[in-house]
Every structure is written in structure tokens, then in C-alpha cells.
Design an enzyme around this catalytic site. Structure first.
Site, PDB file in Angstrom:
ATOM      1  N   CYS A  14       0.826  -1.214   0.000  1.00 50.74           N
ATOM      2  CA  CYS A  14       0.000   0.000   0.000  1.00 50.74           C
ATOM      3  C   CYS A  14       0.859   1.263   0.000  1.00 50.74           C
ATOM      4  O   CYS A  14       1.877   1.341   0.698  1.00 50.74           O
ATOM      5  CB  CYS A  14      -0.955  -0.017   1.179  1.00 50.74           C
ATOM      6  SG  CYS A  14      -2.129  -1.382   1.105  1.00 50.74           S
ATOM      7  N   GLU A  31      -4.612  -5.484  15.205  1.00 53.61           N
ATOM      8  CA  GLU A  31      -4.600  -4.049  14.945  1.00 53.61           C
ATOM      9  C   GLU A  31      -6.008  -3.481  15.142  1.00 53.61           C
ATOM     10  O   GLU A  31      -6.996  -4.122  14.780  1.00 53.61           O
ATOM     11  CB  GLU A  31      -4.124  -3.776  13.519  1.00 53.61           C
ATOM     12  CG  GLU A  31      -2.669  -4.135  13.308  1.00 53.61           C
ATOM     13  CD  GLU A  31      -2.172  -3.832  11.907  1.00 53.61           C
ATOM     14  OE1 GLU A  31      -0.949  -3.795  11.723  1.00 53.61           O
ATOM     15  OE2 GLU A  31      -3.000  -3.638  11.005  1.00 53.61           O
ATOM     16  N   SER A  55      -2.660  -0.182  13.227  1.00 49.50           N
ATOM     17  CA  SER A  55      -2.179  -0.295  11.856  1.00 49.50           C
ATOM     18  C   SER A  55      -1.222   0.848  11.562  1.00 49.50           C
ATOM     19  O   SER A  55      -1.316   1.927  12.147  1.00 49.50           O
ATOM     20  CB  SER A  55      -3.365  -0.236  10.897  1.00 49.50           C
ATOM     21  OG  SER A  55      -2.936   0.004   9.582  1.00 49.50           O
TER      22      SER A  55
END
Length: 552
Positions: free
Chosen positions: A191, A442, A468
Site C-alpha cells: 500500500c 490491529e 495499523s
């Protein structure tokens, strides 16, 4: 060569016959055997391109006189595992990766390793294995994803959970959410924001375990394939010179990585992973060093999710080399540290130039006067807690509010979305630590729900779980000891006042010393849900977050 244990002498005829069964000839068997650990799968976007990377690596190994032997490693996508049972397997998969690489490398007496990685737990898991088995090793990542474009604005996957909250509150339509889904993650790569995946690829480079530019060349750029081929060639130099991971993973290398981590504002999960890698390398790395360096090193980059820029912007601005060279002015970089390039860190960054001061700020004009991560202590976190301080709004650096206590993330999310959390509250999520979770999930859905409800500048969130790399806001995690280990986060009651002071590194529950003592003496730990298989073994043997959540 290490592989001589496998292939040399009259007693190894059977071993050689098996090597010939995979297509090797006598002249091949005489060459170094190089394990190419490929974490490719067809589930994770950050790994979907790794077969191309592996092909280039193997070409480089063969061209430099070695025999590349590919084998797999697993990879869990944190984004897909978020907010359900799958997240219990994210952090815990790090140990499976390290163990499996160890088993393959030692089981087959390989002379060297090329570790092909991307994403959150795969990079640290492979580095842990390299440090543990200590054979010549080098790493290459699949590279970062490019950011997307939604309604004329740059976007990325870090805001996905927030879009859900916006739909729930009527701020966004379902049709717009569908459009965002189509545009936010445009292709392969980890990402595009500075989450844990890119943070750990950055750490691998500054630790000295990759070639320069490994962390920032986008996945779709042809230069990534060139770097892969060079990586395959370079492992042969490391094997011939017998340069091993522990020659590189020194105390100075870890301090370099922490300094750069603070400057770029990396994920709070880097604390867990760097400590775990140091544990395997037998380097004494106390969690206090993170805070000591954070107080010296300012945050120089505003990368998403805490800012407008992405990894491709950092690449074009001069990469990690430019950031690291900027930090040499503070005297916090060990320029003599050895790297897999065969050169020192100082030599690697000598020609670096900052090309965009909007992306890489000068020391004189930082984004934040201290590092991106802070370590906190107090009667709620005697052994420490971690916060991504550089991503906290200034108005929330100090916060005092009434606790709203939940024993799992799902209950907290439901309360936030149903309007049960008010301005000024401190949301407490416990029994989500390494042992209590198990797996130290998370809390991205909880933080996204707070943001979606418009409370990110009014509500703090604390947990013995973790956050996260996409998290921003007043979110304090890794509270140690965790509730399942008898930590004081287990004694908090609804409406207790929680006092948070990030600049002073303090987190406390405002009750008298006598009340605190009585509650601790009467503390009853909630029984863990009975589990079988891997998670049961993991929960039994995992250590606290302040030790990197390593498994003994």
C-alpha cells in the site's frame, strides 16, 4: 561452502542424486546453492508481482556463478485480515515465516539467501530468520504501490475504513464508496502510504540488508527489476566474502534504522519488529532507545496517513538516502556501518541530494520537532506503551478524559458507531495483546470509526493491542504488561479518569495509590477463549510487546 555438508564426499552420493533429480549437473553441484525465498501468492497485492522479481533475482544469481533454488514463504495481507478473526494470524505469522525459512535453509545447507518480500510481517519475519541462522543473506522488496486518484484528489487504502464510516453517517454515498474502491489501489505493490509494510521495507534498507533504493522504487517501475537482478548478483559477493547478517545487524545499524524511522514518521509497529530482529541477532536493544533517539531526531516527512505525500514522492525527492544524509548533520547516523552493498552507510549516501523540500524538510524546519514515535510510561503502562506522536493532532498531545472500557475491538467499534462515545472520552480496548488476543490485533476499525464519527480531535484510544501503520490520531498501543498478563490496563473501570501527556511520555489512571494497590490485588484476569492449533501454541509462548512480542 556450507553446502559441502550436503554434496561433497563419497558418503553424499544419495544427496547428489537428489540434486540431479531436480535438474542439476555435476558442474552445477559444485557451485554455491542460493535459496531464493519467494513470498508470492495470488491473494496479497504486495506479492502478486513477486514471481517477476524472483525471475530477475535468479537470473542475477546464475549470471554471477550460483545456483538459485526457489522456495516459498506465506504472506497474510493485513488489510484483508482487518477487523475479524484473521487479524489474529497477522503478527503471529511473522514467527511462522522465520521458522519456515530457518527450516529450509538449514535443512538443505544453503550457502546464501535472497529474501523476496513485501508487506507487514513478511519483511521482519525474513529478517528475523536471516539474523537467527546467520548465513550470507540479502533482501529485496516487491516495492510500493502507486497512490490512486479519487474525485480529483490523491488517495490510498489507508482511508478505506473511514469511507465506511462516512457512508454510515451519510457523508458519502455507496456509489461514491464503490468508485473509491475502484480507484484507491490502482495496482500491485504494498500500500502506497507509510504503513507498516513500507516502514519495514525502509527499515530493511537502513539496517543495511538491501541494496540502495529498495524501499522506494515503485513496484511497477522497470528499475525494480534491475534492482532484483543486481540483488541476485550481490548475494554471490556476500557468499564469496562470507559476509553474514550479524556482521551487518549491529547495534549501530539498529540505531541508524530507528533514527530514520523517527525522521520519516514510520509505523508504530516498527518498534515490535526492530526489537524482534535485534533479539534474533543477539543485539541488546532496550525499548528506551527508541524514545532517546526520538527526542534527538525531528520528523522531516509528512507521509500518508499523517500527511499528503506517498512513497513515490519520497522516491522522487531523493529516497531514504537523502533523509539519512540530512540526519548525518545531527551526528545520529553511524556512517561506518557495513551494508550488503559491500560499502558503508556513509558511502551509500555520499551522493544523495534532497530534490524536494516539501517532501523532505530540512532539520531547521521539521514537520514535528521530535521523532514520529514516542514511548510512554506510567501506572497504566509500567513496562511501556507506544504512540505515533507525529500523527497526533496538537490539540490531543495532552488529554484527560473518562474511560469507556471494552474487552475486545468489536464491542468498541459497535459503541463508537452507535453514538455511545462522547467528546473527551478515552476508549480503552484490552485483552487484545500478544497473549490475550491472541495475536495482538490491529485496532484500525476502531480508530477509523472514531475518525468517521468526527471525534478524532476529541477522543483518545488506548489498547494493549496495536495499531495499523495506517492509523493516525491520539492512539496509544502496545500497553505493557497486557491485561492477559495481569497488567494494570485490566483494572480500569468505566468513567475512571485517564491522563495522557505525550510530550512528557506519561499515561496514568487518576486514582489514589491505595485504590490502585487494592484493584491490582483483586484483579481477576478474564479467561481466554479456548483455542487449538497454532494460536494456542503462540499464546502460550509469546512474550510481551515491550520485548517485540517474540516467541521463546
Amino acid at each position: 561452502m556450507i553446502s559441502d555438508q550436503l554434496k561433497t564426499g563419497i558418503s553424499r552420493a544419495n544427496h547428489r542424486s537428489l540434486l540431479k533429480a531436480i535438474g542439476l549437473a555435476n558442474e552445477d553441484i559444485k557451485k554455491p546453492l542460493i535459496g531464493v525465498v519467494n513470498s508470492f501468492n495470488e491473494i496479497v497485492p504486495g506479492h502478486i508481482n513477486l514471481n517477476e522479481i524472483a525471475a530477475c533475482v535468479k537470473l542475477g544469481v546464475a549470471a554471477a556463478g550460483g545456483i538459485p533454488l526457489e522456495f516459498p514463504a506465506i504472506a497474510v495481507c493485513d488489510g484483508m485480515a482487518m477487523n475479524h478473526e484473521g487479524m489474529r494470524y497477522s503478527l503471529s505469522s511473522r514467527e511462522l515465516i522465520a521458522d519456515s525459512v530457518e527450516a529450509m535453509a538449514i535443512g538443505h545447507q544453503l550457502d546464501g539467501l535472497v529474501l523476496i518480500t513485501n508487506c507487514d510481517k513478511i519483511t521482519p519475519g525474513m529478517l528475523m530468520a536471516a539474523a537467527r541462522i546467520n548465513v550470507p543473506s540479502i533482501m529485496i522488496a516487491g516495492g510500493p504501490m502507486l497512490p490512486g486518484l479519487f474525485q480529483g484528489q490523491i488517495t490510498d487504502g489507508s482511508v478505506g475504513c473511514e469511507t465506511s464510516s462516512k457512508v454510515a453517517t451519510g457523508e458519502m454515498t455507496e456509489a461514491e464508496m464503490d468508485e473509491w474502491e475502484d480507484e484507491s489501489c490502482p495496482g500491485c505493490g504494498c500500500c502506497s502510504h507509510l504503513g507498516t509494510a513500507n516502514s519495514m521495507n525502509c527499515m530493511a534498507e537502513i539496517l543495511g540488508m538491501t541494496l540502495s533504493w529498495n524501499a522506494t522504487i515503485p513496484a511497477v517501475f522497470a528499475k525494480r527489476k534491475v534492482l532484483a537482478r543486481r540483488t541476485g548478483e550481490q548475494i554471490m559477493q556476500l557468499v564469496r566474502k562470507n559476509v553474514k547478517p550479524r556482521d551487518i545487524l549491529t547495534k549501530g545499524a539498529f540505531e541508524n534504522a530507528i533514527a530514520v524511522d523517527m525522521a520519516i514518521g514510520g509505523s508504530s509497529n516498527t518498534v515490535l519488529h526492530l526489537m524482534a530482529i535485534a533479539y534474533e541477532a543477539e543485539v541488546d536493544l532496550d525499548i528506551k532507545i527508541f524514545d532517546e533517539i526520538s527526542r534527538k531526531v525531528p520528523k522531516l516527512c509528512n507521509l500518508s496517513p499523517g500527511g499528503p505525500h506517498h512513497i513515490v514522492d519520497l522516491y522522487r525527492a531523493g529516497g531514504l538516502q537523502a533523509v539519512t544524509k540530512e540526519l548525518t548533520k545531527l551526528g545520529v547516523i553511524h556512517t561506518g556501518a557495513l551494508t550488503v552493498t559491500g560499502k558503508s552507510m556513509g558511502e551509500n549516501i555520499a551522493a544523495a541530494v534532497v530534490k524536494d523540500r516539501d517532501v523532505i524538510h530540512p532539520l531547521e524546519n521539521p514537520c514535528y520537532k521530535e521523532g514520529g514515535i514516542a514511548i510512554m510510561w506510567g501506572n497504566l503502562a509500567p513496562d511501556s506503551a507506544v504512540v505515533k506522536a507525529g500523527a497526533v493532532d496538537k490539540s490531543m498531545l495532552k488529554h484527560k478524559g473518562a474511560a469507556k472500557v471494552f474487552d475486545c475491538e468489536e464491542d468498541a467499534v459497535e459503541a463508537i458507531l452507535s453514538g455511545k462515545i462522547e467528546k473527551g472520552n478515552v476508549v480503552v480496548i484490552r485483552y487484545e495483546g500478544p497473549k490475550g488476543g491472541p495475536g495482538m490485533r490491529e485496532m484500525l476499525m476502531a480508530t477509523a470509526a472514531v475518525i468517521g464519527a468526527g471525534l478524532d480531535k476529541d477522543v483518545a484510544l488506548i489498547t494493549d493491542g496495536r495499531f495499523s501503520g495506517a492509523t493516525h490520531g491520539a492512539c496509544i498501543g502496545h500497553i505493557s504488561p497486557e491485561a492477559a498478563a495481569g497488567g494494570p490496563i485490566g483494572i480500569i473501570k468505566n468513567d475512571d479518569i485517564i491522563d495522557i501527556d505525550i510530550p512528557a511520555r506519561k499515561i496514568n489512571i487518576k486514582i489514589t495509590a491505595d485504590e490502585y494497590k487494592v484493584r491490582m490485588e483483586k484483579l481477576v484476569i478474564n479467561p481466554a477463549k479456548k483455542r487449538r492449533g497454532y494460536l494456542a501454541r503462540y499464546a502460550k509462548n509469546v512474550m510481551s510487546a515491550n520485548y517485540g512480542a517474540v516467541v521463546q
